[in-house]
Design an enzyme around this catalytic site. Structure first.
Site, PDB file in Angstrom:
ATOM      1  CB  SER A 173      -0.924   0.032   1.223  1.00  0.00           C
ATOM      2  OG  SER A 173      -0.184   0.236   2.411  1.00  0.00           O
ATOM      3  CB  CYS A 174       1.722   3.847  -2.055  1.00  0.00           C
ATOM      4  SG  CYS A 174       0.529   4.103  -3.378  1.00  0.00           S
ATOM      5  N   PRO A 175       0.613   5.886   0.020  1.00  0.00           N
ATOM      6  CG  PRO A 175       1.944   7.556   0.992  1.00  0.00           C
ATOM      7  CD  PRO A 175       2.022   6.299   0.159  1.00  0.00           C
ATOM      8  N   GLY A 181      -2.414   5.184  -2.993  1.00  0.00           N
ATOM      9  CA  GLY A 181      -3.063   3.937  -3.371  1.00  0.00           C
ATOM     10  C   GLY A 181      -3.257   3.777  -4.855  1.00  0.00           C
ATOM     11  CB  THR A 218      -0.623   0.225  -4.195  1.00  0.00           C
ATOM     12  OG1 THR A 218      -0.684   1.257  -3.212  1.00  0.00           O
ATOM     13  CG2 THR A 218      -1.344  -1.008  -3.669  1.00  0.00           C
TER      14      THR A 218
END
Length: 511
Positions: free
Chosen positions: A8-10, A12, A16
Site C-alpha cells: 500500500s502507498c499513501p 493507493g 501499490t
C-alpha cells in the site's frame, strides 16, 4: 518458500501495484511463490485464509497501516516501505527468506478495524520525516476529492460552452443558484446539466481544505484529531485562509487533540473523553485561534500569493513552469513531486479565478511535466531497445499508458536501475515541458487525468506538442547517456542471449 505480501502507498494508485508486481516477479526469479494483497485506492480483495495459513512468511511493503494485520499473527515477517519493494524487490525477498530461516516471530498485533482510515507514521523517525508523513497523510486523502471535484467542474464548464452562446457559458454556469436548479431542473436542458456538473464538483472541491486539515490532524493524534482538524479546515475556508490555513489548523488540531487525549482523568470520565471532551475542547480552541488570532493574517497572505501569481507574465511564468517541471521530474511521485503537484491543485481552489487565471496554467504545466518521464522511457526503449534489459523493455510498453494517464511513477523501475542518468534526463525534459506549457498559455481546470481530459484543456494541441517535445528531449538524452556507458546488466544479458544462440565469437571469447 511461500510468501504472502501486503502492499500500500499513501495515494493507493501507482506504487501499490508496482510493488506487488515487483515482489511477484522477484519471488518467481528466486524460486519462491509470492501472493500479494494490494490495499490500494480501488479497495482490496483479502487473501484467502488458506493461502495465509500455508505461507512460510509475510512481507509488508506499506506506507500506510496494514488493514487486519492480525490475520498474519505467528508468522515470520519483514516490514519495509513500498518504495523499497519497487526499487529492490529481490532484496526484500532475501530479507523475507532470512526472516523465515531465523524463525523469529513478531508479537501478535492488536486487531485493527478494516474500515478505519489508514496512515503510517514512524514514531522513531526524525522530526522532518514525521512532518512529511503527516503532510502526506493529509494529501493522500485530499487528492480523490480534488480529482473528482476538479474534473466535474471542468466538465460543467465544457458543457456550458455549448449550452450558452458565445463566451457566456463560464460566467453563466457559476451564477445559477442551487435552489433554482433544484426547483426547475430539466433533463433535456444542456444549461441545467452544466450547472449540475459544476455545482456537484464545487461541493466536492469544497472538501479540499477540511480533508487536508482533518487527516493531517489524524496522522498526528489518530481519531481524536479528526473532529478539530475538519472543523479547523472548514473555518479556514470561511475566513479566507484557504490552503495555508488548512495546514496550520491540521497541525494545531493534531497536537492539541494528542495532548488532551493523554490527560490523566478519573475512570468515570475516560469513557466520554474521546466522544465529548477531546473534540469539544480541541475544536473550541482551534476555532478561537483561527477566528480571533491568526485567520486574518493567513488570509492576507493567501491574497498576496494570489495577487503575485496573477501578476506573473512572460519570462517569469516560463521560469516558474521550468522550476515546477523540474520538481515533477525529479523524484517521480516522491515528496518533491508531491510539493509541486499540491501547489498546483490548491491553486485551483482559489475563489473567483478568471477564465485565463495563472493557476490554471500552473496546473497544466505540472500535469504535462509529470507525464514526460514515463513517456520518455517508453520512447527510449522503443528507439534503442539494445540499451535496456528485457524487463525494462517490457516496462517501457506499460509506461506508454502510465505516462498518458499522468502517472509519473511509471518511470520508477528505470530510475531504480540507473538513477543518475534517468533522473537527469527526466528533470531536463520535464523542465522543458513545464516552461513550454507556460509559454503557449495552456490552462487546465482538472487536477488529474492526463491525455484523457484533453477536451478540458485550453489550447489542447499545443499542450500535446509540449509533452511530445519534453518526451523526445528526455528520451534522446537518456539514450545518449546510456550509449556513452552501457549498463553492465544490459551487456550481461546480451552476452547470455548470444551464448544461448550459440554465437561462435562469444563461445571463443568465453573459452
Amino acid at each position: 518458500m511461500k510468501f504472502v505480501a501486503v502492499t500500500s502507498c499513501p495515494t493507493g494508485i501507482a506504487h501499490t501495484y508496482m510493488a506487488a508486481e515487483a515482489l511477484e516477479q522477484a519471488g518467481k526469479a528466486a524460486g519462491h511463490t509470492v501472493t500479494v494483497e494490494t490495499q490500494g485506492a480501488a479497495g482490496s480483495t483479502p487473501l484467502d485464509p488458506q493461502v495465509i495459513a500455508d505461507a512460510d512468511g509475510v512481507i509488508y511493503a506499506a506506507d500506510l497501516e496494514v488493514k487486519d494485520r492480525e490475520r498474519f499473527a505467528g508468522k515470520p515477517s519483514v516490514d519495509v516501505g513500498v518504495k523499497k519493494a519497487v526499487h529492490d524487490a529481490a532484496g526484500v525477498i532475501a530479507q523475507a527468506v532470512a526472516a523465515v530461516e531465523s524463525g523469529v516471530v513478531a508479537a501478535a498485533p492488536a486487531a485493527t478495524p478494516g474500515a478505519a482510515p489508514a496512515t503510517k507514521v514512524d514514531p522513531n523517525a526524525s522530526v522532518a520525516t514525521r512532518v512529511r508523513q503527516w503532510l502526506m497523510t493529509g494529501v493522500s486523502y485530499m487528492i480523490p476529492f480534488v480529482a473528482a471535484g476538479g474534473i466535474l467542474i471542468a466538465l460543467g464548464f465544457m458543457v456550458a460552452a455549448f449550452a450558452w452562446p458565445g463566451d457566456e457559458g463560464v460566467v453563466a454556469v457559476t451564477g445559477v443558484p442551487l435552489a433554482d436548479l433544484l426547483a426547475n431542473f430539466n433533463v433535456m436542458s444542456g444549461q441545467d446539466w452544466a450547472v449540475l456538473l459544476f455545482q456537484t464538483g464545487a461541493v466536492a472541491f469544497g472538501f479540499l481544505v477540511p480533508v487536508l486539515s482533518g487527516f493531517i490532524a489524524y496522522g498526528i493524534a489518530d481519531r481524536p484529531g479528526l473532529v478539530p482538524g475538519f472543523v479547523g479546515g472548514a473555518i479556514s475556508v470561511a475566513v479566507g485562509a484557504g490552503f495555508l490555513g488548512g495546514l496550520v489548523t491540521g497541525f494545531l488540531a493534531g497536537f492539541l487533540a494528542l495532548w488532551i487525549s493523554r490527560w490523566r482523568v478519573p475512570k468515570g470520565v475516560r469513557g466520554v473523553m474521546p466522544v465529548v471532551v477531546t473534540p469539544l475542547l480541541s475544536s473550541a480552541v482551534v476555532g478561537f485561534v483561527m477566528i480571533v488570532l491568526i485567520g486574518q493574517p493567513i488570509a492576507s497572505a493567501m491574497e498576496g500569493l494570489t495577487s503575485w501569481l496573477n501578476g506573473l507574465s512572460g519570462a517569469n511564468l516560463v521560469l516558474m513552469g521550468a522550476l515546477l517541471g523540474a520538481m515533477m521530474g525529479f523524484d517521480l511521485g516522491g515528496p518533491i513531486n508531491k510539493v509541486a503537484y499540491t501547489f498546483a491543485v490548491t491553486g485551483l481552489a482559489t475563489e473567483g479565478l478568471a477564465a485565463d487565471a495563472v493557476q490554471y496554467q500552473i496546473m497544466a504545466a505540472v500535469m504535462a511535466a509529470g507525464m514526460v518521464a514515463p513517456l520518455a522511457m517508453a520512447f527510449a526503449t522503443t528507439i534503442r531497445k539494445n540499451l535496456f534489459t528485457h524487463a525494462e523493455q517490457e516496462n517501457g510498453k506499460a509506461a506508454w499508458l502510465l505516462g498518458l494517464s499522468f502517472i509519473s511513477e511509471g518511470a520508477i523501475p528505470f530510475a531504480a536501475a540507473d538513477p543518475w542518468r534517468v533522473i537527469v534526463s527526466s528533470v531536463v525534459g520535464s523542465s522543458v515541458t513545464g516552461a513550454l506549457v507556460m509559454a503557449v498559455g495552456s490552462g487546465l481546470r482538472a487536477p488529474h487525468g492526463g491525455i484523457w481530459v484533453l477536451p478540458l484543456i485550453s489550447n489542447p494541441w499545443a499542450f500535446v506538442g509540449c509533452v511530445a517535445v519534453g518526451m523526445v528531449v528526455s528520451g534522446l538524452l537518456v539514450v545518449a547517456l546510456k550509449s556513452a556507458r552501457p549498463s553492465p546488466l544490459v551487456q550481461a544479458e546480451h552476452e547470455a542471449d548470444a551464448a544461448a544462440e550459440g554465437s561462435p565469437a562469444l563461445v571463443a571469447r568465453t573459452a
